[in-house]
Design a protein around this motif. Structure first.
Motif, PDB file in Angstrom:
ATOM      1  N   PRO A  30       0.805  -1.214   0.000  1.00  0.00           N
ATOM      2  CA  PRO A  30       0.000   0.000   0.000  1.00  0.00           C
ATOM      3  C   PRO A  30       0.844   1.273   0.000  1.00  0.00           C
ATOM      4  N   ASP A  31       2.033   1.240   0.595  1.00  0.00           N
ATOM      5  CA  ASP A  31       2.872   2.433   0.655  1.00  0.00           C
ATOM      6  C   ASP A  31       3.841   2.522  -0.516  1.00  0.00           C
ATOM      7  N   GLY A  32       3.720   1.586  -1.481  1.00  0.00           N
ATOM      8  CA  GLY A  32       4.575   1.625  -2.652  1.00  0.00           C
ATOM      9  C   GLY A  32       5.939   1.010  -2.454  1.00  0.00           C
ATOM     10  N   GLY A  33       6.209   0.434  -1.298  1.00  0.00           N
ATOM     11  CA  GLY A  33       7.515  -0.156  -1.024  1.00  0.00           C
ATOM     12  C   GLY A  33       7.675  -1.516  -1.673  1.00  0.00           C
ATOM     13  N   VAL A  34       8.776  -2.211  -1.316  1.00  0.00           N
ATOM     14  CA  VAL A  34       9.038  -3.545  -1.857  1.00  0.00           C
ATOM     15  C   VAL A  34       7.934  -4.501  -1.407  1.00  0.00           C
ATOM     16  N   PRO A  35       7.319  -5.242  -2.323  1.00  0.00           N
ATOM     17  CA  PRO A  35       6.217  -6.132  -1.933  1.00  0.00           C
ATOM     18  C   PRO A  35       6.689  -7.246  -1.008  1.00  0.00           C
ATOM     19  N   LEU A  36       5.956  -7.451   0.053  1.00  0.00           N
ATOM     20  CA  LEU A  36       6.235  -8.506   1.009  1.00  0.00           C
ATOM     21  C   LEU A  36       4.967  -9.320   1.212  1.00  0.00           C
ATOM     22  N   ALA A  87       2.673  -5.709   4.486  1.00  0.00           N
ATOM     23  CA  ALA A  87       2.406  -6.828   3.597  1.00  0.00           C
ATOM     24  C   ALA A  87       1.396  -6.457   2.523  1.00  0.00           C
ATOM     25  N   ALA A  88       1.549  -7.087   1.354  1.00  0.00           N
ATOM     26  CA  ALA A  88       0.601  -6.897   0.254  1.00  0.00           C
ATOM     27  C   ALA A  88      -0.347  -8.075   0.111  1.00  0.00           C
ATOM     28  N   VAL A  89       0.074  -9.248   0.560  1.00  0.00           N
ATOM     29  CA  VAL A  89      -0.737 -10.466   0.479  1.00  0.00           C
ATOM     30  C   VAL A  89      -0.469 -11.302   1.720  1.00  0.00           C
ATOM     31  N   CYS A  90      -1.322 -12.310   1.925  1.00  0.00           N
ATOM     32  CA  CYS A  90      -1.144 -13.211   3.059  1.00  0.00           C
ATOM     33  C   CYS A  90      -1.250 -14.653   2.581  1.00  0.00           C
ATOM     34  N   GLY A  91      -0.345 -15.488   3.058  1.00  0.00           N
ATOM     35  CA  GLY A  91      -0.408 -16.912   2.793  1.00  0.00           C
ATOM     36  C   GLY A  91      -0.411 -17.676   4.101  1.00  0.00           C
ATOM     37  N   ILE A  92      -1.346 -18.605   4.240  1.00  0.00           N
ATOM     38  CA  ILE A  92      -1.473 -19.384   5.476  1.00  0.00           C
ATOM     39  C   ILE A  92      -1.304 -20.858   5.150  1.00  0.00           C
ATOM     40  N   ALA A 123       9.913 -11.614  -2.264  1.00  0.00           N
ATOM     41  CA  ALA A 123       9.639 -12.446  -3.430  1.00  0.00           C
ATOM     42  C   ALA A 123      10.718 -13.497  -3.663  1.00  0.00           C
ATOM     43  N   ASP A 124      11.958 -13.221  -3.220  1.00  0.00           N
ATOM     44  CA  ASP A 124      13.038 -14.195  -3.413  1.00  0.00           C
ATOM     45  C   ASP A 124      13.129 -15.209  -2.283  1.00  0.00           C
ATOM     46  N   GLY A 125      12.166 -15.169  -1.352  1.00  0.00           N
ATOM     47  CA  GLY A 125      12.147 -16.106  -0.239  1.00  0.00           C
ATOM     48  C   GLY A 125      12.857 -15.633   1.013  1.00  0.00           C
ATOM     49  N   THR A 126      13.433 -14.435   0.983  1.00  0.00           N
ATOM     50  CA  THR A 126      14.128 -13.904   2.157  1.00  0.00           C
ATOM     51  C   THR A 126      13.134 -13.604   3.274  1.00  0.00           C
ATOM     52  N   LEU A 127      13.435 -14.063   4.472  1.00  0.00           N
ATOM     53  CA  LEU A 127      12.585 -13.825   5.631  1.00  0.00           C
ATOM     54  C   LEU A 127      13.003 -12.525   6.304  1.00  0.00           C
ATOM     55  N   ALA A 128      12.106 -11.544   6.299  1.00  0.00           N
ATOM     56  CA  ALA A 128      12.440 -10.218   6.822  1.00  0.00           C
ATOM     57  C   ALA A 128      12.213 -10.113   8.329  1.00  0.00           C
ATOM     58  N   GLU A 129      11.198 -10.786   8.816  1.00  0.00           N
ATOM     59  CA  GLU A 129      10.877 -10.725  10.249  1.00  0.00           C
ATOM     60  C   GLU A 129      10.103 -11.975  10.613  1.00  0.00           C
ATOM     61  N   HIS A 130      10.212 -12.385  11.884  1.00  0.00           N
ATOM     62  CA  HIS A 130       9.652 -13.679  12.273  1.00  0.00           C
ATOM     63  C   HIS A 130       9.179 -13.621  13.708  1.00  0.00           C
TER      64      HIS A 130
END
Length: 213
Positions: free
Chosen positions: A4-10, A61-66, A28-35
């Motif tokens: 939403p803020d135009g940043g890198v999609p996560l 976040a732009a999307v959610c996967g569960i 998008a490359d699979g890097t885990l930014a926070e956990h």
């Protein structure tokens, strides 16, 4: 899709296991930014725990996967769950997540989600077909064909420890009605487990018994 803020999609990634729930932000490359992680509560409290973990992360976040340790139908509902996730079966996980987090959401069996990740950015990335086998509290798996996970009609394709089987009582009355045979890690081997599996198939023919001897 961008943030939403135009940043890198996560992507907001959530893993609902039988003993713990984890949430994180993944590039998008699979890097885990926070956990973040916590223990898994009983079924009625699972979604509340997921949202509590996810709220500090959802704005980025732009999307959610569960991914969840259950059988998931095509609409993102929990079709069946093991006795370790009591009260979880029947939950509309996708609908609840989209309403609460305001993010487009995909819900998959956890091993199917692992298979999708492996086909996209893991060891199966360049393979035409792949079988993913996961050993945790239970035994699971996924079949990947040309980069996509095949879930099958029942939603259990590749889930080698969680397969639909006909119950003996219903076999004659209605062959379309099934229940699930769940294999847990501590029950994987031994004659008792083999007898349990053979019981679902009914009495073996004499030649089958001789061949197994």
């Amino acid at each position: 899709m961008t943030r939403p803020d135009g940043g890198v999609p996560l992507a907001l990634a959530v893993d609902i296991g039988r003993t713990k729930i984890a949430a994180g932000l993944v590039a998008a490359d699979g890097t885990l930014a926070e956990h973040r992680r916590t223990a898994t509560p009983t079924g009625p409290e699972i979604l509340g725990t997921v949202f509590e973990l996810a709220r500090p992360l959802m704005e980025r976040a732009a999307v959610c996967g569960i991914g969840t340790a259950s059988t998931v139908d095509p609409q993102g509902r929990i079709a069946s769950a093991t006795d370790l996730l009591t009260g979880w079966a029947g939950t509309d996980a996708k609908g609840a997540a989209e309403r609460t987090l305001a993010l487009p959401t995909v819900v998959l069996n956890d091993c199917h989600a692992a298979g999708a990740a492996g086909a996209r950015a893991g060891a199966a990335r360049d393979a035409r077909t792949a079988l993913v086998v996961a050993v945790g509290t239970g035994i699971g798996g996924a079949v990947c064909v040309e980069g996509r996970v095949r879930t099958g009609v029942s939603g259990t394709a590749g889930s080698i420890g969680h397969l639909p089987v006909l119950s003996r009582q219903r076999r004659r009355a209605d062959r379309r009605r099934v229940r699930h045979c769940v294999v847990r890690r501590r029950r994987l081997a031994g004659p008792q487990h083999r007898r349990r599996l053979f019981d679902h198939r009914g009495p073996r023919r004499a030649e089958d018994r001789q061949g197994a001897a």
